[in-house]
Structure formats: C-alpha cells, structure tokens
Design an enzyme around this catalytic site. Sequence first.
Site, PDB file in Angstrom:
ATOM      1  N   SER A  75       0.829  -1.208   0.000  1.00  0.00           N
ATOM      2  CA  SER A  75       0.000   0.000   0.000  1.00  0.00           C
ATOM      3  C   SER A  75       0.862   1.256   0.000  1.00  0.00           C
ATOM      4  CB  SER A  75      -0.914   0.025   1.230  1.00  0.00           C
ATOM      5  OG  SER A  75      -1.666  -1.154   1.324  1.00  0.00           O
TER       6      SER A  75
HETATM    7  N1  SAH Z   1      -0.900  -4.928   4.040  1.00  0.00           N
HETATM    8  C1  SAH Z   1      -0.197  -5.208   2.823  1.00  0.00           C
HETATM    9  C2  SAH Z   1      -1.024  -4.838   1.611  1.00  0.00           C
HETATM   10  C3  SAH Z   1      -1.033  -5.943   0.647  1.00  0.00           C
HETATM   11  S1  SAH Z   1      -2.208  -5.879  -0.649  1.00  0.00           S
HETATM   12  C4  SAH Z   1       1.174  -4.576   2.815  1.00  0.00           C
HETATM   13  O1  SAH Z   1       1.494  -3.817   3.753  1.00  0.00           O
HETATM   14  O2  SAH Z   1       1.985  -4.850   1.923  1.00  0.00           O
HETATM   15  C5  SAH Z   1      -3.492  -6.917  -0.039  1.00  0.00           C
HETATM   16  C6  SAH Z   1      -3.128  -8.320   0.341  1.00  0.00           C
HETATM   17  O3  SAH Z   1      -4.343  -8.967   0.740  1.00  0.00           O
HETATM   18  C7  SAH Z   1      -2.572  -9.191  -0.797  1.00  0.00           C
HETATM   19  O4  SAH Z   1      -1.356  -9.744  -0.405  1.00  0.00           O
HETATM   20  C8  SAH Z   1      -3.630 -10.272  -0.994  1.00  0.00           C
HETATM   21  O5  SAH Z   1      -3.111 -11.540  -1.367  1.00  0.00           O
HETATM   22  C9  SAH Z   1      -4.262 -10.318   0.369  1.00  0.00           C
HETATM   23  N2  SAH Z   1      -5.610 -10.908   0.393  1.00  0.00           N
HETATM   24  C10 SAH Z   1      -6.630 -10.759  -0.488  1.00  0.00           C
HETATM   25  N3  SAH Z   1      -7.695 -11.479  -0.111  1.00  0.00           N
HETATM   26  C11 SAH Z   1      -7.356 -12.090   1.064  1.00  0.00           C
HETATM   27  C12 SAH Z   1      -8.022 -12.990   1.947  1.00  0.00           C
HETATM   28  N4  SAH Z   1      -9.274 -13.406   1.743  1.00  0.00           N
HETATM   29  N5  SAH Z   1      -7.352 -13.417   3.045  1.00  0.00           N
HETATM   30  C13 SAH Z   1      -6.072 -13.024   3.292  1.00  0.00           C
HETATM   31  N6  SAH Z   1      -5.384 -12.198   2.494  1.00  0.00           N
HETATM   32  C14 SAH Z   1      -6.015 -11.727   1.394  1.00  0.00           C
END
Ligand code: SAH
Length: 226
Positions: A75
């Site tokens: 993000s």
């Molecule tokens: N907090 C992260 C943002 C990553 S983007 C950071 O600081 O880098 C969002 C993430 O959510 C992705 O890695 C994606 O695989 C994950 N995601 C999407 N759906 C999900 C689910 N149902 N359960 C767990 N993770 C999920």
Amino acid sequence: MIQRMRLQPEAIGSGLTSQRVRDRLVERLREAGIRDERVLNAIRTVPRHLFVDEALAMRAYEDTALPIGHGQTISQPWVVAKMTEALLEDGMPGKVLEIGTGSGYQAAILAALGLEVHTVERIGELLRTARKRFRQLGLNVRSKHDDGRIGWPENGPFDAIIVTAAAPALVDALTDQLAVGGTLIAPVGASSSQSLLKLRKDADGNISQHTLAPVVFVPLLSGMID
Ligand code: SAH
C-alpha cells in the site's frame, strides 16, 4: 513505544534508501495531513525498501503503491499512515488483527508501535517472504496462511482489526471478532469506488461507522493459494 529492530547495514540503506530519504517521506506525509507522531515515527523507523523487490528499492520512499508480485501491491505510505492513525485515535489497542499481510509492511509498522500483531495472508509465497522480513528485523508478528475472511477466531477478540484488501461489503466474521470498544478499519465497495471505513463496536455490541477517505485497494478474494 517503538519496538527496537535489528537493523543490519542493508536495513539502514544508502543513497535512495537512506534515513534522509525516509525522513523526507515523513515530512511529505505530515504535509498530507498525518498528525500522529507515533505513526510518523514508526514510518521513519521501518525500512520500507526491505519490503519490496531489490529492483524497486530506490522507489520505496515515494508516496506510492508498488507491485509485490502475484498481482498484489504494497500500500501507499499515506494509506498505511492514515489507517494506522485511525486505529490508534481512540486509544492504543493491545491485540490487532490484519487481513492481507502482502509485503508485511503494514504489520511491521503496527509491530514497531508495540502492538501484538496477528496477520493473515491467502498467498503462501507472499507470506513466506513477509515472515523472513519480520525475522530479519526482529519483529514479533504472528501470522497464518489462510483465507482471512474467516478472521482468526481462536485468537480473538481483537481490540483492532485492519483489512488491507477491499470487499464489496463488510465481512461479518471480522466484525464478530472485534472486541467491545474495538475499532475496525476496512476499504469497502466495488473496485471502481471504494471507501475507507472506520467502525466502532460499543458496549451493547452496536456498530457505528464513518467514512475516512476514498481509496483504491486490491480485492479481498476467497480461498488460499500456495
Ligand atoms: N498490508 C499489505 C497490503 C497488501 S495488498 C502490505 O502492507 O503490503 C493486499 C493483500 O491482501 C494481498 O497480499 C492479498 O493476497 C491479500 N488478500 C486478499 N484477499 C485475502 C483474503 N481473503 N485473506 C487473506 N489475504 C487476502
């Protein structure tokens, strides 16, 4: 309380990843309305360049989302700061649940603030890489490879929950695992128009909510992959 991190030479960085560049990002976030000094301090402390591929490290202190593979993104720093600030504004939570570990950066920021962090990721490879980073920095983060839409019921309730992928509507399992007096921050809405929501659960279990900002997140998907 900023948790002490084991900073190796590559964590301290040089040139485009140096402390000076990190300080400049913090000043930009301040100008963009982030006020909580604890949050700004955590962003100053956690080396974001270690949470992206080496080829992108020199862009790590721009205020922008960056690809982390598997079609996912780390993000934008302003979004991380805004969500973290919103999570802290009604008092310091003890136990926090994050859904969507991704690179591990948001979890590292929460851990650096001294919170007890639990994080869930559905993509095994992203989670394994994030765990290496937590270990490398000496950060204590509990993590699980699972579909985060079920939360982490065995470890709940949580004083705070932060969802870092967008769902069309709030996920009941997650609001159920929010403690009384707890705060949940989540992007909700269709891919073209998402809002960052802040929810609070009162003593009677009633939920109140308000919108913090329009945002763009990758979708919250079902199931897990290796
Ligand atoms: N907090 C992260 C943002 C990553 S983007 C950071 O600081 O880098 C969002 C993430 O959510 C992705 O890695 C994606 O695989 C994950 N995601 C999407 N759906 C999900 C689910 N149902 N359960 C767990 N993770 C999920």
